[in-house]
Design a protein around this motif. Structure first.
Motif, short mmCIF file in Angstrom:
data_model
loop_
_atom_site.label_atom_id
_atom_site.label_comp_id
_atom_site.label_asym_id
_atom_site.label_seq_id
_atom_site.Cartn_x
_atom_site.Cartn_y
_atom_site.Cartn_z
N LEU A 49 -93.30 -30.15 109.50
CA LEU A 49 -92.99 -29.21 108.38
C LEU A 49 -94.34 -28.28 108.52
O LEU A 49 -93.90 -27.10 108.05
N ILE A 50 -95.49 -28.88 108.68
CA ILE A 50 -96.70 -28.04 108.79
C ILE A 50 -96.49 -27.02 109.72
O ILE A 50 -96.78 -25.68 109.80
N LEU A 51 -96.14 -27.42 111.08
CA LEU A 51 -95.98 -26.42 112.14
C LEU A 51 -94.97 -25.31 111.85
O LEU A 51 -95.22 -24.41 112.34
N VAL A 52 -93.75 -25.82 111.33
CA VAL A 52 -92.70 -24.81 110.96
C VAL A 52 -93.40 -23.79 109.89
O VAL A 52 -93.16 -22.73 110.20
N HIS A 53 -94.19 -24.11 108.98
CA HIS A 53 -94.80 -23.30 108.03
C HIS A 53 -95.60 -22.32 108.59
O HIS A 53 -95.39 -21.23 108.37
N LEU A 54 -96.50 -22.86 109.43
CA LEU A 54 -97.45 -22.07 110.16
C LEU A 54 -96.68 -20.98 111.11
O LEU A 54 -97.26 -19.83 111.21
N THR A 55 -95.82 -21.48 111.85
CA THR A 55 -95.10 -20.45 112.78
C THR A 55 -94.31 -19.60 111.93
O THR A 55 -94.29 -18.25 112.35
N LYS A 56 -93.67 -19.86 111.01
CA LYS A 56 -93.04 -18.74 109.91
C LYS A 56 -94.05 -17.60 109.50
O LYS A 56 -93.53 -16.39 109.76
N ASN A 57 -95.29 -18.11 109.09
CA ASN A 57 -95.94 -16.96 108.52
C ASN A 57 -97.05 -16.44 109.71
O ASN A 57 -97.13 -15.30 109.50
N LEU A 58 -97.38 -17.08 110.64
CA LEU A 58 -98.30 -16.62 111.56
C LEU A 58 -97.51 -15.78 112.44
O LEU A 58 -98.30 -15.03 113.46
N VAL A 59 -96.22 -15.93 112.67
CA VAL A 59 -95.55 -15.21 113.75
C VAL A 59 -94.59 -14.02 113.18
O VAL A 59 -94.69 -12.77 113.21
N VAL A 60 -93.65 -14.84 112.03
CA VAL A 60 -92.84 -13.72 111.65
C VAL A 60 -93.42 -13.04 110.74
O VAL A 60 -93.12 -11.46 110.74
N ALA A 267 -81.36 0.60 98.38
CA ALA A 267 -82.14 1.33 97.67
C ALA A 267 -83.02 1.10 96.57
O ALA A 267 -84.12 1.98 96.34
N TRP A 268 -83.50 -0.34 96.59
CA TRP A 268 -84.59 -0.67 95.79
C TRP A 268 -85.48 -0.87 96.75
O TRP A 268 -85.53 -1.39 97.78
N VAL A 269 -86.87 -0.17 96.25
CA VAL A 269 -87.93 -0.26 96.81
C VAL A 269 -88.38 -1.65 97.28
O VAL A 269 -89.10 -1.86 98.16
N CYS A 270 -88.38 -2.39 96.33
CA CYS A 270 -88.94 -3.85 96.44
C CYS A 270 -88.29 -4.76 97.43
O CYS A 270 -88.82 -6.07 97.22
N ILE A 271 -86.96 -4.44 97.68
CA ILE A 271 -86.08 -5.06 98.32
C ILE A 271 -86.86 -6.04 99.48
O ILE A 271 -86.71 -7.24 99.86
N PRO A 272 -87.49 -5.01 100.46
CA PRO A 272 -88.15 -5.88 101.62
C PRO A 272 -89.10 -6.98 101.13
O PRO A 272 -89.06 -8.21 101.83
N ALA A 273 -89.94 -6.61 100.27
CA ALA A 273 -90.91 -7.52 99.65
C ALA A 273 -90.48 -8.70 99.16
O ALA A 273 -90.76 -9.98 99.41
N ILE A 274 -89.28 -8.56 98.20
CA ILE A 274 -88.53 -9.76 97.66
C ILE A 274 -87.94 -10.65 98.66
O ILE A 274 -87.97 -11.79 98.79
N LEU A 275 -87.36 -9.97 99.95
CA LEU A 275 -86.78 -10.96 101.02
C LEU A 275 -87.82 -11.54 101.71
O LEU A 275 -87.69 -12.83 102.04
N THR A 276 -88.87 -11.16 101.88
CA THR A 276 -89.84 -11.75 102.68
C THR A 276 -90.38 -12.90 101.75
O THR A 276 -90.87 -13.95 102.33
N ALA A 277 -90.45 -12.85 100.45
CA ALA A 277 -91.09 -13.75 99.47
C ALA A 277 -90.20 -14.91 99.37
O ALA A 277 -90.44 -16.01 99.47
N LEU A 278 -88.78 -14.61 99.69
CA LEU A 278 -87.88 -15.80 99.43
C LEU A 278 -87.79 -16.45 100.58
O LEU A 278 -87.69 -17.67 100.59
N SER A 279 -87.80 -15.86 101.73
CA SER A 279 -87.76 -16.45 103.04
C SER A 279 -88.91 -17.38 103.42
O SER A 279 -88.84 -18.22 104.09
N SER A 280 -90.14 -16.85 102.74
CA SER A 280 -91.35 -17.44 103.25
C SER A 280 -92.14 -18.22 101.95
O SER A 280 -93.12 -18.92 102.05
N GLY A 281 -91.50 -18.30 100.76
CA GLY A 281 -91.97 -18.74 99.70
C GLY A 281 -92.21 -20.23 99.78
O GLY A 281 -93.11 -20.96 99.47
N PHE A 282 -91.07 -20.89 100.51
CA PHE A 282 -91.31 -22.57 100.74
C PHE A 282 -92.38 -22.97 101.59
O PHE A 282 -93.02 -23.96 101.42
N SER A 283 -92.66 -22.17 102.49
CA SER A 283 -93.75 -22.53 103.65
C SER A 283 -94.98 -22.21 102.89
O SER A 283 -96.18 -22.70 103.29
#
Length: 323
Positions: A49-60, A267-283
């Motif tokens: 899980l640690i390896l998956v989390h670090l890959t998610k953030n340090l690569v994606v 059209a929402w300006v915050c959508i990219p940031a929200i998607l990033t927070a949702l996809s990487s929040g668990f890690s």
């Protein structure tokens, strides 16, 4: 608006990278220092899980920062971005399901003890299962590497759409070329490989919650006795699984719904940031939740209960034949 959307996404990525790196590094150090002898299943699951989390953030997320800053990414970069993002998301769900099943079995044996002897090969089978999940994850998402394309003329068409739509979904496209492949693989298979394990995880964790309530009411001859290190490990591992299930499920479902309705909310300006927070929040958050559950504890549930060595016997001591 494009500048604001990019800045919001870059800020979200930077915060998630920092939080995830600090949390997973602390968790790695805490887990590693209690590792002695042969690695146990819980130990290797946590490291996976640690390896998956670090890959998610340090690569994606690092690639998202580069992409949002205006630096052009070639087709290889697009392939790596989509492949790594999809792979780490699925592996996080699969490893969490493996983790929950591992502690569910132990908790069930504790609440409903059996006279059957646990086979010695069970540990080996669990380790093979962890390796199989890595191989299966790579195999499932190889088509993503094949079908990801970078348009020859990105961001063409309606200027309003190009300003509002997140750039990752405009300049890095997954083009299957065949409608049947897109429907069966892209819209059904890729959803099922996440949602089925997630649904099983929810059911297993609800069952563990019921077992935990049964364990809390257990007595031995109307006398409650304390629990040893191995029981503490199982209880903490089960509670950890339930808490993380309550975190990963809403994040995945919310991310899926937003991506599905992306054209309506682009059209929402915050959508990219929200998607990033949702996809990487668990890690980013899960390592801190794990350490919080194990606060003021002897790191028992990080790598299994330690076997205490018996005190040395005096040289002139006479051993009882019933010892």
């Amino acid at each position: 608006m494009r500048f604001s959307a990019d800045m919001l996404e870059m800020t979200a990525c930077a915060i998630l990278i920092l939080v995830s790196f600090v949390g997973n590094t602390c968790l790695f150090y805490s887990t590693r220092r209690c590792a002695t002898g042969r690695p146990q299943t819980s130990f290797l699951l946590i490291f996976s899980l640690i390896l998956v989390h670090l890959t998610k953030n340090l690569v994606v997320n690092v690639m998202k920062i580069v992409y949002s800053s205006g630096i052009l990414v070639d087709e290889v970069g697009c392939k790596v971005l989509h492949f790594t993002a999809a792979l780490t998301t699925s592996l996080a769900i699969w490893f969490m399901l493996h983790f929950a099943l591992f502690y569910h079995r132990k908790l069930y044996q504790m609440v409903h003890p059996s006279s059957e002897v646990v086979p010695q090969t069970q540990q080996k089978h669990s380790l093979v299962g962890i390796s199989a999940l890595w191989v299966a994850g790579v195999a499932v998402y190889i088509p993503i590497l094949i079908y990801t394309r970078k348009p020859e003329y990105p961001n063409t068409g309606n200027d309003t759409d190009s300003l509002s739509m997140p750039r990752i979904y405009m300049d890095c496209l997954i083009h299957f070329g065949d409608k049947q492949v897109e429907f069966y693989y892209g819209k059904i298979f890729l959803v099922l490989v996440d949602i089925l394990p997630l649904a099983i995880l929810v059911l297993v964790c609800f069952w563990m919650s019921f077992l935990l309530s049964e364990k809390r009411k257990m007595t031995y001859g109307d006398i409650w006795i304390g629990q040893d290190d191995s029981e503490t490990e199982v209880l903490r591992g089960a509670k950890f699984s339930v808490v993380l299930m309550l975190l990963i499920t809403p994040l995945w479902v919310s991310h899926f719904i937003l991506v599905y309705f992306l054209k309506d909310v682009a059209a929402w300006v915050c959508i990219p940031a929200i998607l990033t927070a949702l996809s990487s929040g668990f890690s980013a958050l899960s390592p801190f939740l794990f350490m919080l559950i194990n606060y003021k504890m002897k790191l028992v549930s990080l790598c299994g209960a330690r076997q205490e060595k018996p005190p040395p016997q005096p040289a002139d001591a006479i051993l009882s034949p019933y010892a």
